[in-house]
Scaffold this motif. Sequence first.
Motif, PDB file in Angstrom:
ATOM      1  N   THR A  35      11.278   2.809  -6.307  1.00 16.67           N
ATOM      2  CA  THR A  35      12.333   3.686  -5.803  1.00 16.67           C
ATOM      3  C   THR A  35      12.678   3.393  -4.349  1.00 16.67           C
ATOM      4  O   THR A  35      13.597   4.003  -3.789  1.00 16.67           O
ATOM      5  CB  THR A  35      11.905   5.159  -5.919  1.00 16.67           C
ATOM      6  OG1 THR A  35      10.757   5.370  -5.075  1.00 16.67           O
ATOM      7  CG2 THR A  35      11.571   5.520  -7.354  1.00 16.67           C
ATOM      8  N   TYR A  44       7.253  13.545  -4.509  1.00 21.04           N
ATOM      9  CA  TYR A  44       7.619  12.931  -5.784  1.00 21.04           C
ATOM     10  C   TYR A  44       9.000  13.416  -6.243  1.00 21.04           C
ATOM     11  O   TYR A  44       9.812  12.635  -6.744  1.00 21.04           O
ATOM     12  CB  TYR A  44       6.564  13.239  -6.847  1.00 21.04           C
ATOM     13  CG  TYR A  44       5.225  12.578  -6.599  1.00 21.04           C
ATOM     14  CD1 TYR A  44       5.139  11.229  -6.239  1.00 21.04           C
ATOM     15  CD2 TYR A  44       4.033  13.297  -6.726  1.00 21.04           C
ATOM     16  CE1 TYR A  44       3.903  10.625  -6.013  1.00 21.04           C
ATOM     17  CE2 TYR A  44       2.796  12.697  -6.503  1.00 21.04           C
ATOM     18  CZ  TYR A  44       2.740  11.363  -6.144  1.00 21.04           C
ATOM     19  OH  TYR A  44       1.521  10.765  -5.917  1.00 21.04           O
ATOM     20  N   ASP A  73       7.582   7.361  -5.230  1.00 16.12           N
ATOM     21  CA  ASP A  73       6.794   7.059  -6.432  1.00 16.12           C
ATOM     22  C   ASP A  73       5.357   6.663  -6.097  1.00 16.12           C
ATOM     23  O   ASP A  73       4.533   6.493  -6.994  1.00 16.12           O
ATOM     24  CB  ASP A  73       7.468   5.981  -7.287  1.00 16.12           C
ATOM     25  CG  ASP A  73       7.733   4.686  -6.531  1.00 16.12           C
ATOM     26  OD1 ASP A  73       7.555   4.658  -5.291  1.00 16.12           O
ATOM     27  OD2 ASP A  73       8.145   3.699  -7.174  1.00 16.12           O
ATOM     28  N   LYS A 110       2.639   9.659 -11.418  1.00 16.08           N
ATOM     29  CA  LYS A 110       3.052   8.806 -10.315  1.00 16.08           C
ATOM     30  C   LYS A 110       1.812   8.129  -9.734  1.00 16.08           C
ATOM     31  O   LYS A 110       0.704   8.301 -10.228  1.00 16.08           O
ATOM     32  CB  LYS A 110       3.742   9.637  -9.223  1.00 16.08           C
ATOM     33  CG  LYS A 110       4.962  10.421  -9.696  1.00 16.08           C
ATOM     34  CD  LYS A 110       6.126   9.511 -10.045  1.00 16.08           C
ATOM     35  CE  LYS A 110       7.352  10.340 -10.385  1.00 16.08           C
ATOM     36  NZ  LYS A 110       8.516   9.486 -10.761  1.00 16.08           N
TER      37      LYS A 110
END
Length: 353
Positions: free
Chosen positions: A169, A225, A230, A252
């Motif tokens: 991400t 999160y 992540d 995660k």
Amino acid sequence: MLKKSLSLLLVLVLVLGTVVGCGTPGTDNDTDEGTNEGTDNGDGEKIKIAMVTDFGGISDESFNQSAWEGLQRAQEELEIKATYKESEKEADYGPNLENLLDEGNDLIWGIGFNMSKDIEEAAEKNPDQKYAIIDFAYDDTPENLVGVVFEANQASFLVGYIAGKMTETNKVGFVGGVEGNVIDGFDYGFHAGVKYANPDAEVIRQYAESFVDSTKGKAIANSMYQDGADIVFHAAGGVGNGVIEAAKEQDKWAIGVDRDQSDLAPENVLTSAVKRVDIAMFDIAERLQDGKFPGGETIVYGLDDDGVGIAPTSDKHVPEDILAEVEEIKQSIIDGEIVVPYNEDTYEEFEAK
């Protein structure tokens, strides 16, 4: 075994006897695990080493536990006698130190920088008693006291590099316990490692203002999160248990600290920035046994002597090619080609380069 100096000669006699295995610490906050006849302190008695824990207690899955594991190893291999007392609040430090002094310990440890003032005062008040402290360096260390510090920024750089390479991400998080020089090393080392691996990655940070509130750690991690991170790295003692729990529930990644914390969530702890408090405790015990207690000094443990590093279980989730890169970076740090920042000023210098 780590040594900062030349190999030491054994000058005290080892007397072998029956070794009792280390069990679960008792609930009275004072354990006596050694019953075998071992190396004496010159008075015909076994060398006695004791420690006062910081908040979180002996089973904090972090540096207190690692410290006790080091003393347990010393008890088994060096045949010293190891005990501890737990602290639940700052007001416990002084009485715990005084109790261990009254019990006739040869060396008394304070585990954590929060105890620096109490340890220094105790050392000055009792010049014939040996003391040591984890995570603190004094400007002028008393001759009966040794400070032990770790280049945790180096290990944090390595796990930051892993996070920067593996984030999907482009956003990762850092959860700190209480702001200060020690946690700054973790914080800025991690930031630098992430940026070194992935200049486009964003690092979000938040401090819990606690080293024991796991509920707050979980809430902070959940927020990160939800905000798109992540991977979240913590340097927060018991607060980090909540971070790891959040990673497990959210499926995660979390990055552990101090000890290899993969056992807390084997499928969700990506790696850990390991600070070998246990090895330091063993090393100083051995120096004491050899009559070479480094009083008046600060002993530094880093990558060059395996005092810090990444967890051995990292290969479970981190690809082989990234681990190979980490090894190259580790050597570059040891060789001085990469200078890892440890606070805001040095981080700005690192960024500028």
